[in-house]
Design an enzyme around this catalytic site. Structure first.
Site, PDB file in Angstrom:
ATOM      1  N   GLU A   1      34.260  47.482  47.732  1.00  0.00           N
ATOM      2  CA  GLU A   1      33.218  48.171  46.961  1.00  0.00           C
ATOM      3  C   GLU A   1      31.901  48.204  47.742  1.00  0.00           C
ATOM      4  OE1 GLU A   1      33.942  45.917  43.401  1.00  0.00           O
ATOM      5  OE2 GLU A   1      35.827  46.999  43.186  1.00  0.00           O
TER       6      GLU A   1
ATOM      7  N   LYS B   1      32.244  40.813  39.828  1.00  0.00           N
ATOM      8  CA  LYS B   1      31.619  42.118  40.112  1.00  0.00           C
ATOM      9  C   LYS B   1      30.380  42.271  39.214  1.00  0.00           C
ATOM     10  CE  LYS B   1      36.079  43.663  41.676  1.00  0.00           C
ATOM     11  NZ  LYS B   1      37.017  44.742  41.921  1.00  0.00           N
TER      12      LYS B   1
HETATM   13  P1  13P Z   1      40.935  43.729  40.394  1.00  0.00           P
HETATM   14  O1  13P Z   1      41.588  42.397  40.258  1.00  0.00           O
HETATM   15  O2  13P Z   1      40.139  44.140  39.201  1.00  0.00           O
HETATM   16  O3  13P Z   1      41.905  44.766  40.869  1.00  0.00           O
HETATM   17  O4  13P Z   1      39.850  43.573  41.565  1.00  0.00           O
HETATM   18  C1  13P Z   1      40.230  42.955  42.739  1.00  0.00           C
HETATM   19  C2  13P Z   1      39.009  42.704  43.551  1.00  0.00           C
HETATM   20  O5  13P Z   1      38.367  43.619  44.012  1.00  0.00           O
HETATM   21  C3  13P Z   1      38.594  41.310  43.731  1.00  0.00           C
HETATM   22  O6  13P Z   1      37.604  41.210  44.698  1.00  0.00           O
END
Ligand code: 13P
Length: 234
Positions: free
Chosen positions: A90, A8
């Protein structure tokens, strides 16, 4: 199995380089043959010749042009990147990508022969409506998507489980992956709060072919541990 890390908006270019070095070492030392994917931020994309496959978190479906703030095909071709994440919650919920624009993006990268990790997942209010509503929501997220595309990987990531520390019950993951398997004969990853503490159990569920991990993969050591679990389960 396929184990993928989505950074991210985390890590600099140098931190990403260091991370990749650590993961490469652990892959070699542990004789890992599973597929390991890493999706760094756009500024940390780089040519990478090791066992880890580097993918882009988001690419605008053009070669180049006037699209302020976006990167296109030319920018990732520079690094020989051939894997892309499409439909992440997202992108859908924070950046407002519509199913139509996501399907266009999918078609563009399919035409370019990319491996596509395509994400689907329901928000909490849909889950609370029950399994019929949930599966119908997931179906809508597959609209316009060629589920027979050779290089397709599906990631099922319930929105309410992303970054929250919450995960569905193992039986629920099994049921949803089982239902997806009826329609889609492609690798099915689970994503949403996967971490060292729960990865073994999640990866062992029927029809779970791997994981897409955010925060739980930010430490190379943790990601390596999860990769080692995947190897043992196979
Ligand atoms: P998390 O593992 O932080 O919950 O995020 C999952 C995700 O969106 C992977 O693309």
């Amino acid at each position: 199995m396929i184990i993928a890390a989505n950074f991210k908006t985390n890590k600099t270019r140098s931190e990403t380089g260091q991370y990749l070095e650590e993961v490469e070492t652990c892959i070699t030392e542990n004789g890992i043959t599973d597929d390991v994917l890493v999706f760094p931020s756009a500024t940390a994309l780089q040519r990478h010749g090791g066992a880890v496959v580097m993918g882009a978190q988001n690419v605008y479906p053009v070669e180049n042009g006037a699209f302020t703030g976006e990167i296109g095909l030319d920018q990732i071709n520079e690094f020989d990147i051939k894997t892309v994440l499409i439909g992440h919650s997202e992108r859908r919920h924070i950046f407002g990508e519509s199913q139509e624009s996501i399907a266009e993006k999918f078609d563009f990268f399919k035409a370019q022969g990319f491996t596509i990790v395509y994400c689907i997942g329901e928000p909490l209010e849909i889950r609370e409506e029950g399994s019929e509503a949930l599966m119908s929501y997931l179906d809508d997220q597959l609209e316009g998507i060629d589920v027979h595309y050779e290089k397709l990987i599906i990631a099922y990531e319930p929105v309410w489980a992303i970054g929250t520390g919450l995960t569905p019950d193992e039986s629920d993951i099994g049921l949803i992956h089982g239902a997806l398997r009826q329609k889609i004969d492609k690798p099915l990853l689970y994503g949403g709060s996967v971490k060292v503490g729960n990865a073994q159990e999640i990866l062992a569920i029927d029809n779970v072919d791997g994981a897409l991990i955010g925060s739980g993969a930010l430490k190379a050591e943790d990601f390596c541990q999860i990769i080692a679990y995947a190897k043992a389960i196979k």
